[in-house]
Design an enzyme around this catalytic site. Structure first.
Site, mmCIF file in Angstrom:
data_model
loop_
_atom_site.group_PDB
_atom_site.id
_atom_site.type_symbol
_atom_site.label_atom_id
_atom_site.label_comp_id
_atom_site.label_asym_id
_atom_site.label_seq_id
_atom_site.Cartn_x
_atom_site.Cartn_y
_atom_site.Cartn_z
ATOM 1 N N ASP A 58 -11.859 -60.246 52.255
ATOM 2 C CA ASP A 58 -12.913 -59.143 52.048
ATOM 3 C C ASP A 58 -14.180 -59.714 52.899
ATOM 4 O O ASP A 58 -14.789 -60.830 52.691
ATOM 5 C CB ASP A 58 -13.206 -59.010 50.823
ATOM 6 C CG ASP A 58 -11.933 -58.824 49.845
ATOM 7 O OD1 ASP A 58 -11.129 -58.500 50.476
ATOM 8 O OD2 ASP A 58 -12.354 -58.687 48.636
ATOM 9 N N GLN A 75 -14.682 -63.527 52.257
ATOM 10 C CA GLN A 75 -13.892 -64.277 51.020
ATOM 11 C C GLN A 75 -13.237 -65.077 52.160
ATOM 12 O O GLN A 75 -12.687 -64.943 53.134
ATOM 13 C CB GLN A 75 -13.087 -63.388 50.594
ATOM 14 C CG GLN A 75 -13.692 -62.466 49.476
ATOM 15 C CD GLN A 75 -13.968 -63.751 48.280
ATOM 16 O OE1 GLN A 75 -13.174 -64.179 47.606
ATOM 17 N NE2 GLN A 75 -15.333 -63.914 48.262
ATOM 18 N N ARG A 181 -15.042 -57.418 38.615
ATOM 19 C CA ARG A 181 -15.405 -57.888 39.906
ATOM 20 C C ARG A 181 -16.055 -57.018 41.087
ATOM 21 O O ARG A 181 -15.796 -55.904 40.991
ATOM 22 C CB ARG A 181 -14.255 -58.639 40.430
ATOM 23 C CG ARG A 181 -13.024 -58.045 40.959
ATOM 24 C CD ARG A 181 -12.205 -58.933 41.506
ATOM 25 N NE ARG A 181 -10.684 -58.332 41.629
ATOM 26 C CZ ARG A 181 -9.759 -58.207 40.839
ATOM 27 N NH1 ARG A 181 -9.596 -58.774 39.555
ATOM 28 N NH2 ARG A 181 -8.563 -57.534 41.098
ATOM 29 N N ASP A 182 -16.473 -58.041 41.931
ATOM 30 C CA ASP A 182 -16.718 -57.238 43.301
ATOM 31 C C ASP A 182 -18.253 -56.135 43.374
ATOM 32 O O ASP A 182 -18.088 -55.066 43.831
ATOM 33 C CB ASP A 182 -15.680 -56.264 43.808
ATOM 34 C CG ASP A 182 -14.439 -57.017 44.032
ATOM 35 O OD1 ASP A 182 -14.543 -58.386 44.004
ATOM 36 O OD2 ASP A 182 -13.300 -56.430 44.163
ATOM 37 N N GLU A 232 -10.650 -52.234 43.524
ATOM 38 C CA GLU A 232 -11.432 -53.160 43.856
ATOM 39 C C GLU A 232 -12.420 -52.946 44.772
ATOM 40 O O GLU A 232 -12.623 -51.765 45.352
ATOM 41 C CB GLU A 232 -10.402 -54.291 44.779
ATOM 42 C CG GLU A 232 -9.636 -54.940 43.989
ATOM 43 C CD GLU A 232 -9.048 -56.472 44.657
ATOM 44 O OE1 GLU A 232 -8.575 -57.272 44.154
ATOM 45 O OE2 GLU A 232 -8.530 -56.037 45.812
#
Ligand code: NAG
Ligand code: NAG
Ligand code: NAG
Ligand code: NAG
Ligand code: NAG
Ligand code: NAG
Ligand code: NAG
Ligand code: NAG
Ligand code: NAG
Ligand code: NAG
Ligand code: NAG
Ligand code: NAG
Length: 522
Positions: A58, A75, A181-182, A232
């Site tokens: 990502d 990432q 997350r994220d 996500e």
């Protein structure tokens, strides 16, 4: 104890599980200097970003600094060519195409943790209190993943995002979940607004904060669009409306990436234009719209307070298997895109993703024609290795396609007889359809590496732009109204393009330009 109980009940397919299962390398991670890479391999893209070596996924923390430099974090596993050991890699660019690798920006505190995806904001007003003496303060907001749970942390930078200090009061948001997350943060009025995925509950949480440290839950958006197996990398951003009929020149869009379980398999990003009032998001309609008709565009992120975005040009179904590992790296990013919304009347709101100004990387003009109607042009790449074509088509006013009219483009290798094919089909009875086919290449074979993709439009295409960049092809129809991104792995480089049209109705016009692209790593 509470965290451990949650961990035991976690979904086996989760990213966390994949990461811990697949990263085994213990090679040292360089600090303070950029990771070195060889960008000469035959599969290396020359105008799409790829990491110097190791594995990338990502895009993270995208922002433009006070000096106009674009920052891309990502990432990053610097020690292996599969996902795992997640860091934030970093690169900078003046034009979004020509990148300079920078030292790794964020490191996990130990070998069992990972710095997962997140975003960056600029804090000129010192709302965070980190910046007593500057107006160019930068704060990263990211997920720290541990075997027990996923919590949100922040880190601040005094030097425009080159080096970071983790906040001593971390974590800033911990709900005791291992699937949380994220975070993507934007400014709304006097408040910070975060969207974040409760990944396995199909919920996008919206939180607000005055200072990036104290976060208050404001609302949830849940169970919209395709669910896949997990949600996500949400983004909630305000971008321009190009053809507003109401006088409103900006609109909100929520993007949600899902993995696995995309309609075409694996991972994809869907988007929802809607209303946002600082705490609550409501989609304009019940439709689910995909940002790409290909299979290789995931986890796209918008630059902070800009309408520009970049996605990850791979798919979780095969990202750990693709053959670029022989060159020491895996995965590239999509082209940068300038985004806006259009009011398409009965079809509702649609996201348009134009190729960001490509002028700085155009090199030799390889072909130019004002009349490509019912003819095909053979274009040799010459000394170029990445190539861009641009075609404009007009049709007579009262056009009817009684026959099967076609636009085709085929990239070929010199001697291995491999091809990447694509085109556009116009008929009287079926819709107008863009298609691509990566099946006539031999560099990668895997059942889930599917070959053919297509998308249909109400009206015939008036512009088709395509880029072949070694192991990546992208097509942008009607200035990015329809976008297709597909990885392609030939055993030899592509060296020529055959492009033409057939059976177009009397009165049509076709113009074509083909350009070699600069090697931005040369
Ligand atoms: C940004 O520009 C300012 C003023 O020209 C300069 O002092 C500073 O070093 C620059 N920062 C970066 C990160 O280039
Ligand atoms: C690794 O760091 C995380 C986050 O700070 C912490 O929760 C965990 O206990 C650490 N693990 C070890 C083995 O030190
Ligand atoms: C920035 O915030 C810190 C902490 O609240 C404060 O000490 C400092 O005076 C602030 N600086 C400015 C210029 O507002
Ligand atoms: C600004 O303040 C921070 C925190 O007090 C300090 O660490 C940093 O060196 C200062 N920067 C400058 C340019 O004075
Ligand atoms: C928001 O969603 C999370 C995750 O499912 C849930 O724990 C929380 O209770 C929800 N909050 C509200 C106010 O619905
Ligand atoms: C935002 O929308 C929600 C839900 O419709 C509503 O409860 C809230 O009062 C609104 N907030 C503002 C500031 O208008
Ligand atoms: C966002 O960018 C616009 C200019 O495009 C600027 O006027 C505005 O102040 C910026 N907002 C924030 C919160 O930085
Ligand atoms: C906006 O542009 C789209 C695509 O060109 C077109 O279909 C639509 O009618 C336009 N809407 C308005 C309100 O002009
Ligand atoms: C490629 O070849 C053309 C003509 O043969 C020449 O003008 C151009 O400078 C060359 N470009 C590069 C990058 O070598
Ligand atoms: C384009 O390709 C299709 C499918 O192979 C073929 O039927 C058609 O004749 C081609 N058109 C041209 C102009 O080459
Ligand atoms: C292109 O070919 C079709 C079918 O062969 C023909 O009907 C048409 O007139 C041609 N178009 C032009 C502009 O010559
Ligand atoms: C296609 O049209 C666009 C404007 O809409 C123009 O910028 C571009 O140069 C044109 N390309 C060709 C090949 O005619």
């Amino acid at each position: 104890m509470f965290g451990r109980l949650i961990a035991i009940s976690s979904i086996i397919l989760s990213f966390t599980s994949l990461v811990t299962a697949q990263s085994t390398s213990t090679a040292p991670v360089p600090t303070g200097v950029p990771v070195q890479g060889d960008y000469n391999g035959p599969l290396r893209p020359r105008v799409h970003y790829s990491p110097p070596k190791g594995f990338m996924n990502d895009p993270n923390g995208l922002f433009k600094d006070v000096n106009g430099t674009w920052h891309l974090y990502y990432q990053y596993n610097p020690t292996d060519v599969v996902a795992g050991n997640q860091h934030w890699g970093h690169a900078t660019s003046p034009d979004l195409y020509t990148w300079t690798n920078q030292p790794i920006a964020l490191f996990p505190p130990n070998s069992t943790s990972g710095v997962f995806s997140g975003s960056i904001v600029v804090d000129p007003e010192n709302t965070s209190g980190f910046f007593p003496n500057s107006t160019n303060g930068v704060v990263a907001i990211y997920t720290l993943n541990t075997p027990e749970k996923q919590v949100q942390e922040i880190a601040y930078s005094f030097d425009d995002g080159y080096t970071f200090t983790p906040y001593s009061g971390n974590p800033v948001l911990d709900v005791g979940s291992n699937q949380f997350r994220d975070p993507k943060v934007v400014r709304y009025g006097d408040s910070w607004v975060m969207v974040i995925a409760f990944a396995s509950e199909y919920v996008i949480g919206i939180y607000t904060s005055p200072d990036l440290k104290e976060w208050t839950h404001a609302s949830n958006v849940s169970h919209i669009g395709f669910l896949g197996v997990q949600y996500e990398c949400p983004n909630l951003v305000e971008i321009p409306i190009r053809n507003s009929s109401t006088g409103t020149d900006k609109g909100w869009v929520l993007t949600i990436s899902i993995n696995p379980g995309a309609p075409l398999g694996g991972s994809i990003t869907q988007y929802f234009p809607g209303e946002f009032n600082g705490t609550h998001f409501v989609p304009h309609d019940g439709a689910t719209r995909l940002s790409n008709f290909g299979k290789d565009d995931y986890a796209g992120q918008f630059f902070y307070n800009e309408s520009v975005s970049i996605g990850w040009a791979s798919n979780w179904e095969y990202r750990n298997l693709v053959p670029t590992a022989t060159e020491g790296w895996r995965s590239s990013m999509t082209l940068p895109r300038e985004n806006y919304l259009i009011d398409s009347g009965v079809r509702g709101w649609e996201l348009v993703q134009e190729i960001y100004d490509i002028q700085p990387i155009l090199s030799d003009q390889l072909a130019s024609s004002d009349n490509l109607v019912n003819t095909t042009s053979q274009v040799d790449f010459g000394n170029s290795t990445s190539v861009y074509f641009d075609m404009n088509i007009t049709y007579p006013a009262d056009v009817t396609f009684s026959t099967y009219a076609s636009i085709n483009f085929t990239f070929s290798t010199q001697s291995s007889n491999e091809q990447f094919k694509g085109g556009y089909i116009l008929t009287g009875s079926t819709p107008n359809t863009i298609w691509v086919d990566r099946g006539n290449t031999n560099g990668f074979d895997y059942p889930l590496f599917t070959n053919k993709f297509s998308a249909s439009q109400v009206k015939p295409a008036e512009r088709i732009q395509g880029i072949i960049d070694h192991s990546l092809f992208e097509v942008y129809v009607d200035n990015g109204s329809v976008v297709g991104t597909v990885d392609v792995y030939p055993t030899e480089p592509f060296t020529s393009l055959s492009i033409g049209t057939g059976d177009l109705p009397e009165g049509s016009t076709v113009s074509l330009q083909v350009w070699g692209l600069k090697d931005t790593w040369a």
